[in-house]
Design a protein around this motif. Structure first.
Motif, PDB file in Angstrom:
ATOM      1  N   UNK A   1      -5.696   4.368  40.314  1.00  0.00           N
ATOM      2  CA  UNK A   1      -5.395   2.656  40.473  1.00  0.00           C
ATOM      3  C   UNK A   1      -5.640   1.908  41.942  1.00  0.00           C
ATOM      4  N   UNK A   2      -5.537   3.175  42.963  1.00  0.00           N
ATOM      5  CA  UNK A   2      -6.057   2.188  43.978  1.00  0.00           C
ATOM      6  C   UNK A   2      -7.401   1.935  43.874  1.00  0.00           C
ATOM      7  N   UNK A   3      -8.238   2.166  43.621  1.00  0.00           N
ATOM      8  CA  UNK A   3      -9.604   1.798  43.806  1.00  0.00           C
ATOM      9  C   UNK A   3      -9.861   1.039  42.802  1.00  0.00           C
ATOM     10  N   UNK A   4      -9.159   1.067  41.285  1.00  0.00           N
ATOM     11  CA  UNK A   4      -9.510  -0.184  40.352  1.00  0.00           C
ATOM     12  C   UNK A   4      -8.887  -1.488  41.040  1.00  0.00           C
ATOM     13  N   UNK A   5      -7.649  -1.577  41.904  1.00  0.00           N
ATOM     14  CA  UNK A   5      -6.704  -2.324  42.619  1.00  0.00           C
ATOM     15  C   UNK A   5      -7.697  -3.269  43.261  1.00  0.00           C
ATOM     16  N   UNK A   6      -8.241  -2.561  45.027  1.00  0.00           N
ATOM     17  CA  UNK A   6      -9.183  -3.365  45.472  1.00  0.00           C
ATOM     18  C   UNK A   6     -10.013  -4.226  45.153  1.00  0.00           C
ATOM     19  N   UNK A   7     -11.033  -4.103  44.068  1.00  0.00           N
ATOM     20  CA  UNK A   7     -11.938  -5.038  43.044  1.00  0.00           C
ATOM     21  C   UNK A   7     -13.451  -4.384  43.908  1.00  0.00           C
ATOM     22  N   UNK A   8     -13.421  -3.485  44.790  1.00  0.00           N
ATOM     23  CA  UNK A   8     -14.809  -2.907  45.622  1.00  0.00           C
ATOM     24  C   UNK A   8     -15.443  -2.046  44.324  1.00  0.00           C
ATOM     25  N   UNK A   9     -14.772  -2.215  43.344  1.00  0.00           N
ATOM     26  CA  UNK A   9     -15.643  -0.761  42.351  1.00  0.00           C
ATOM     27  C   UNK A   9     -15.845  -1.222  41.127  1.00  0.00           C
ATOM     28  N   UNK A  10     -17.028  -1.925  40.660  1.00  0.00           N
ATOM     29  CA  UNK A  10     -16.985  -2.611  39.104  1.00  0.00           C
ATOM     30  C   UNK A  10     -17.080  -1.252  38.070  1.00  0.00           C
ATOM     31  N   UNK A  11     -16.808  -0.092  38.475  1.00  0.00           N
ATOM     32  CA  UNK A  11     -16.411   1.042  37.302  1.00  0.00           C
ATOM     33  C   UNK A  11     -15.716   2.401  38.206  1.00  0.00           C
ATOM     34  N   UNK A  12     -14.777   2.938  37.926  1.00  0.00           N
ATOM     35  CA  UNK A  12     -14.075   4.055  38.552  1.00  0.00           C
ATOM     36  C   UNK A  12     -14.010   5.387  37.128  1.00  0.00           C
ATOM     37  N   UNK A  13     -14.450   5.955  37.403  1.00  0.00           N
ATOM     38  CA  UNK A  13     -14.695   7.038  36.311  1.00  0.00           C
ATOM     39  C   UNK A  13     -14.350   8.693  36.279  1.00  0.00           C
ATOM     40  N   UNK A  14     -13.473   9.341  35.912  1.00  0.00           N
ATOM     41  CA  UNK A  14     -12.676  10.466  36.621  1.00  0.00           C
ATOM     42  C   UNK A  14     -12.661  11.179  35.214  1.00  0.00           C
ATOM     43  N   UNK A  15     -12.097  12.669  35.401  1.00  0.00           N
ATOM     44  CA  UNK A  15     -11.993  13.891  34.669  1.00  0.00           C
ATOM     45  C   UNK A  15     -10.754  13.823  34.457  1.00  0.00           C
ATOM     46  N   UNK A  16      -9.894  13.865  33.203  1.00  0.00           N
ATOM     47  CA  UNK A  16      -8.513  14.415  33.006  1.00  0.00           C
ATOM     48  C   UNK A  16      -8.595  15.767  31.546  1.00  0.00           C
ATOM     49  N   UNK A  17      -7.585  16.559  32.003  1.00  0.00           N
ATOM     50  CA  UNK A  17      -7.520  17.641  31.113  1.00  0.00           C
ATOM     51  C   UNK A  17      -6.426  16.951  30.027  1.00  0.00           C
ATOM     52  N   UNK A  18      -5.510  16.431  30.534  1.00  0.00           N
ATOM     53  CA  UNK A  18      -4.664  15.648  29.456  1.00  0.00           C
ATOM     54  C   UNK A  18      -4.674  14.326  29.615  1.00  0.00           C
ATOM     55  N   UNK A  19      -4.013  13.847  28.157  1.00  0.00           N
ATOM     56  CA  UNK A  19      -3.878  12.671  28.165  1.00  0.00           C
ATOM     57  C   UNK A  19      -3.303  11.826  29.017  1.00  0.00           C
ATOM     58  N   UNK A  20      -3.650  10.721  28.960  1.00  0.00           N
ATOM     59  CA  UNK A  20      -2.122   9.552  29.971  1.00  0.00           C
ATOM     60  C   UNK A  20      -0.793   9.730  29.049  1.00  0.00           C
ATOM     61  N   UNK A  21      -0.348   9.449  30.052  1.00  0.00           N
ATOM     62  CA  UNK A  21       0.923   9.367  29.514  1.00  0.00           C
ATOM     63  C   UNK A  21       0.910   6.870  29.329  1.00  0.00           C
ATOM     64  N   UNK A  22       2.419   6.582  28.483  1.00  0.00           N
ATOM     65  CA  UNK A  22       1.506   5.013  28.136  1.00  0.00           C
ATOM     66  C   UNK A  22       2.197   4.685  29.825  1.00  0.00           C
ATOM     67  N   UNK A  23       3.022   5.159  30.259  1.00  0.00           N
ATOM     68  CA  UNK A  23       3.124   4.440  31.747  1.00  0.00           C
ATOM     69  C   UNK A  23       2.013   4.364  33.181  1.00  0.00           C
ATOM     70  N   UNK A  24       1.282   5.821  32.417  1.00  0.00           N
ATOM     71  CA  UNK A  24       0.049   6.017  33.299  1.00  0.00           C
ATOM     72  C   UNK A  24      -1.123   4.633  32.767  1.00  0.00           C
ATOM     73  N   UNK A  25      -1.998   4.856  31.345  1.00  0.00           N
ATOM     74  CA  UNK A  25      -2.401   4.145  30.950  1.00  0.00           C
ATOM     75  C   UNK A  25      -1.977   2.341  31.549  1.00  0.00           C
ATOM     76  N   UNK A  26      -0.692   2.694  31.086  1.00  0.00           N
ATOM     77  CA  UNK A  26      -0.312   0.570  31.855  1.00  0.00           C
ATOM     78  C   UNK A  26      -0.572   0.642  32.980  1.00  0.00           C
TER      79      UNK A  26
END
Length: 169
Positions: free
Chosen positions: A104-129
């Motif tokens: 979230x912090x990286x996306x918000x900065x505008x310094x990155x065209x793309x941020x890729x991460x690995x998670x084992x569990x699905x996102x919650x609706x709040x996390x996705x928003x």
């Protein structure tokens, strides 16, 4: 490779107009978050679909950030994949609880065209928003890579590809 149900949700809140000064010559993405569910025994399918997009984003002046749990990106793989080594950053060994907040912090900065991460569990609706809002503020793309859990032969997902896109519907 499958995208999750969250991939097609539209965010209720949008970034304020003019919040991010867009660099000339770069296509405005308006922010995008997508969960990509993949089979670890078939990495080529994911690479075939994502690499062209990552190569195109590599032409922007912004960085690409990889938030990896344990694996370190191979310098040789980055170069052979046609990604700009000078624009790829990696942070590894993040705990799952810190990965989403870091994204979230990286996306918000505008310094990155793309941020890729690995998670084992699905996102919650709040996390996705929260991720969608951050991607819109930074005019960036975020990909959450999630391996399919091995469920044995019964109830196992069929091999296939399902891509949801608002561009085609």
């Amino acid at each position: 490779m499958f995208t999750s149900a969250h991939a097609n949700r539209s965010a209720q809140a949008s970034a304020p107009a003019g919040h991010y000064a867009h660099r000339s010559g770069e296509q405005n993405t308006n922010g995008l978050i997508s969960e990509i569910v993949y089979r670890e025994d078939q990495p080529m399918m994911t690479q075939l679909l994502l690499l062209p997009l990552l190569q195109q984003l590599g032409q922007q002046s912004r960085w690409q950030l990889w938030l990896t749990p344990q694996q370190k990106l191979s310098r040789e793989w980055v170069q052979s994949a046609g990604l700009p080594l000078s624009k790829v950053m990696q942070i590894s060994q993040l705990s799952p609880s810190h990965t989403i907040d870091s994204m979230i912090r990286a996306l918000r900065t505008g310094n990155y065209s793309v941020v890729i991460c690995w998670l084992a569990e699905e996102l919650t609706a709040d996390e996705h928003e929260r991720l969608v809002n951050a991607a819109q503020v930074g005019s960036a793309m975020g990909f959450i890579m999630r391996p399919v859990r091995n469920q044995g032969t019964l109830g196992r997902q069929l091999s296939g590809l399902k891509i949801h896109s608002n561009l085609y519907h």
